[in-house]
Write a protein that holds these residues in place. Structure first.
Motif, PDB file in Angstrom:
ATOM      1  N   ALA A   1      25.144  25.544 -24.871  1.00 13.65           N
ATOM      2  CA  ALA A   1      23.874  25.032 -25.391  1.00 13.65           C
ATOM      3  C   ALA A   1      22.841  26.142 -25.536  1.00 13.65           C
ATOM      4  O   ALA A   1      22.052  26.160 -26.497  1.00 13.65           O
ATOM      5  N   LEU A   2      22.836  27.097 -24.599  1.00 10.54           N
ATOM      6  CA  LEU A   2      21.874  28.203 -24.655  1.00 10.54           C
ATOM      7  C   LEU A   2      22.163  29.161 -25.808  1.00 10.54           C
ATOM      8  O   LEU A   2      21.266  29.912 -26.221  1.00 10.54           O
ATOM      9  N   GLU A   3      23.372  29.142 -26.328  1.00  7.77           N
ATOM     10  CA  GLU A   3      23.670  29.925 -27.531  1.00  7.77           C
ATOM     11  C   GLU A   3      23.000  29.310 -28.760  1.00  7.77           C
ATOM     12  O   GLU A   3      22.809  29.982 -29.778  1.00  7.77           O
TER      13      GLU A   3
ATOM     14  N   VAL B   1      16.146  16.465 -30.419  1.00  5.71           N
ATOM     15  CA  VAL B   1      16.932  16.604 -29.188  1.00  5.71           C
ATOM     16  C   VAL B   1      18.403  16.367 -29.491  1.00  5.71           C
ATOM     17  O   VAL B   1      18.765  15.531 -30.322  1.00  5.71           O
ATOM     18  N   VAL B   2      19.233  17.137 -28.811  1.00  3.95           N
ATOM     19  CA  VAL B   2      20.679  16.960 -28.849  1.00  3.95           C
ATOM     20  C   VAL B   2      21.101  16.469 -27.475  1.00  3.95           C
ATOM     21  O   VAL B   2      20.742  17.076 -26.459  1.00  3.95           O
ATOM     22  N   LEU B   3      21.834  15.380 -27.432  1.00 11.95           N
ATOM     23  CA  LEU B   3      22.311  14.816 -26.181  1.00 11.95           C
ATOM     24  C   LEU B   3      23.774  15.189 -25.992  1.00 11.95           C
ATOM     25  O   LEU B   3      24.591  14.990 -26.891  1.00 11.95           O
ATOM     26  N   LEU B   4      24.081  15.728 -24.811  1.00 12.25           N
ATOM     27  CA  LEU B   4      25.462  16.117 -24.514  1.00 12.25           C
ATOM     28  C   LEU B   4      25.863  15.589 -23.153  1.00 12.25           C
ATOM     29  O   LEU B   4      25.059  15.566 -22.217  1.00 12.25           O
ATOM     30  N   ASP B   5      27.113  15.173 -23.030  1.00 16.75           N
ATOM     31  CA  ASP B   5      27.666  14.865 -21.717  1.00 16.75           C
ATOM     32  C   ASP B   5      27.941  16.173 -20.983  1.00 16.75           C
ATOM     33  O   ASP B   5      28.171  17.218 -21.598  1.00 16.75           O
ATOM     34  N   ALA B   6      27.943  16.103 -19.663  1.00 20.33           N
ATOM     35  CA  ALA B   6      28.067  17.307 -18.843  1.00 20.33           C
ATOM     36  C   ALA B   6      29.501  17.708 -18.563  1.00 20.33           C
ATOM     37  O   ALA B   6      29.733  18.741 -17.926  1.00 20.33           O
TER      38      ALA B   6
ATOM     39  N   ALA C   1      28.883  26.165 -32.758  1.00 20.60           N
ATOM     40  CA  ALA C   1      29.154  25.640 -34.094  1.00 20.60           C
ATOM     41  C   ALA C   1      29.199  24.112 -34.087  1.00 20.60           C
ATOM     42  O   ALA C   1      28.746  23.464 -35.036  1.00 20.60           O
ATOM     43  N   HIS C   2      29.736  23.518 -33.021  1.00 28.69           N
ATOM     44  CA  HIS C   2      29.746  22.063 -32.917  1.00 28.69           C
ATOM     45  C   HIS C   2      28.320  21.520 -32.862  1.00 28.69           C
ATOM     46  O   HIS C   2      28.014  20.472 -33.458  1.00 28.69           O
ATOM     47  N   LEU C   3      27.451  22.210 -32.152  1.00 30.18           N
ATOM     48  CA  LEU C   3      26.067  21.750 -32.035  1.00 30.18           C
ATOM     49  C   LEU C   3      25.358  21.843 -33.379  1.00 30.18           C
ATOM     50  O   LEU C   3      24.525  20.991 -33.715  1.00 30.18           O
ATOM     51  N   GLN C   4      25.690  22.855 -34.164  1.00 29.54           N
ATOM     52  CA  GLN C   4      25.119  22.968 -35.503  1.00 29.54           C
ATOM     53  C   GLN C   4      25.602  21.817 -36.391  1.00 29.54           C
ATOM     54  O   GLN C   4      24.809  21.233 -37.137  1.00 29.54           O
TER      55      GLN C   4
ATOM     56  N   TYR D   1      28.605   9.122 -38.192  1.00 23.91           N
ATOM     57  CA  TYR D   1      29.447   9.881 -37.276  1.00 23.91           C
ATOM     58  C   TYR D   1      29.755  11.246 -37.870  1.00 23.91           C
ATOM     59  O   TYR D   1      29.929  11.384 -39.083  1.00 23.91           O
ATOM     60  N   VAL D   2      29.804  12.253 -37.005  1.00 30.98           N
ATOM     61  CA  VAL D   2      30.247  13.580 -37.422  1.00 30.98           C
ATOM     62  C   VAL D   2      31.387  14.005 -36.498  1.00 30.98           C
ATOM     63  O   VAL D   2      31.386  13.696 -35.306  1.00 30.98           O
ATOM     64  N   GLU D   3      32.363  14.691 -37.057  1.00 28.63           N
ATOM     65  CA  GLU D   3      33.558  15.067 -36.303  1.00 28.63           C
ATOM     66  C   GLU D   3      33.328  16.353 -35.517  1.00 28.63           C
ATOM     67  O   GLU D   3      32.844  17.344 -36.058  1.00 28.63           O
ATOM     68  N   LEU D   4      33.699  16.315 -34.243  1.00 25.33           N
ATOM     69  CA  LEU D   4      33.641  17.488 -33.375  1.00 25.33           C
ATOM     70  C   LEU D   4      35.080  17.877 -33.031  1.00 25.33           C
ATOM     71  O   LEU D   4      35.676  17.359 -32.085  1.00 25.33           O
ATOM     72  N   SER D   5      35.614  18.787 -33.800  1.00 25.09           N
ATOM     73  CA  SER D   5      37.026  19.145 -33.662  1.00 25.09           C
ATOM     74  C   SER D   5      37.299  19.891 -32.367  1.00 25.09           C
ATOM     75  O   SER D   5      36.548  20.793 -31.974  1.00 25.09           O
TER      76      SER D   5
END
Length: 216
Positions: A30-32, A84-89, A97-100, A175-179
């Motif tokens: 996330a910090l990237e 905001v982006v929400l992520l599970d821990a 790239a997934h976050l983008q 929905y967006v795919e996170l490969s």
């Protein structure tokens, strides 16, 4: 003179309960993507809070385990970012790239919320996402919109409440795919029986949201 365009500020919010083994890696990714990363430790009894700090996150510590909704609201109050982006821990295989991919549709104004679903990360998590994609914890949206979700902090698992608010407000979402992203399954983290029990309780809470909401 033409106005200078400005990208909206962005934060990554990570609610976490007893995720000391995985939260650090999620924070570092996330910090990237953004320097504003907040972990809300939901009454964790292990080293989750310290692992998140060591990885570089700002940490909000809740004294008691109130559920993911309470942790998410605490994280929302800890930032002033517009998006905001929400992520599970407990994610694995995550990259900037997934976050983008997750954030771009909202940043560009094409969607009000994007919801990430897994593909190719592993049978169990892929199957779970395909069966109930609306319960995914990986999302991007505007902070003010999310703060408007009724009773957000009262839901141990807030995804159904968020999804309902999408419908009520007529928000644009997709929905967006996170490969190749997956989650560490509860059975692996807690042992088979404890993990299976925790999974059953989670799905019972998620899938009975509508019934509970109709009760006076």
């Amino acid at each position: 003179m033409s106005a200078v365009s400005r990208s909206p500020s962005l934060a990554v919010l990570i609610p976490a309960f007893n995720e000391q083994d995985t939260v650090g890696a999620v924070v570092r990714v996330a910090l990237e993507f953004t320097p504003d990363v907040v972990v809300a430790s939901d009454g964790s009894s292990d080293g989750t809070a310290q692992a998140a700090r060591d990885a570089g996150a700002r940490v909000v510590e809740l004294a008691q385990n109130g559920g993911k909704g309470a942790a998410l609201l605490a994280a929302l109050h800890a930032t002033t970012a517009e998006l905001v982006v929400l992520l599970d821990a407990d994610l694995t295989g995550l990259s900037a790239a997934h976050l983008q991919i997750l954030t771009a549709p909202v940043q560009e104004g094409r969607l009000d919320m994007s919801i990430g679903v897994f593909e190719g990360g592993g049978f169990v998590t892929d199957w779970g996402n395909k069966l109930t994609p609306h319960l995914s914890g990986q999302r991007a949206c505007r902070r003010e919109w999310l703060l408007g979700v009724p009773g957000l902090d009262q839901e141990r698992w807030p995804e159904p409440a968020i999804t309902r608010h999408l419908k009520v407000t007529g928000a644009r979402w997709a929905y967006v795919e996170l490969s190749n992203v997956a989650q560490v399954v509860k059975e692996k983290k807690r042992g088979f029986w404890r993990g299976a029990t925790a999974r059953t309780r989670m799905y019972a809470s998620l899938l009975t949201y509508g019934v509970r909401r109709r009760k006076p």
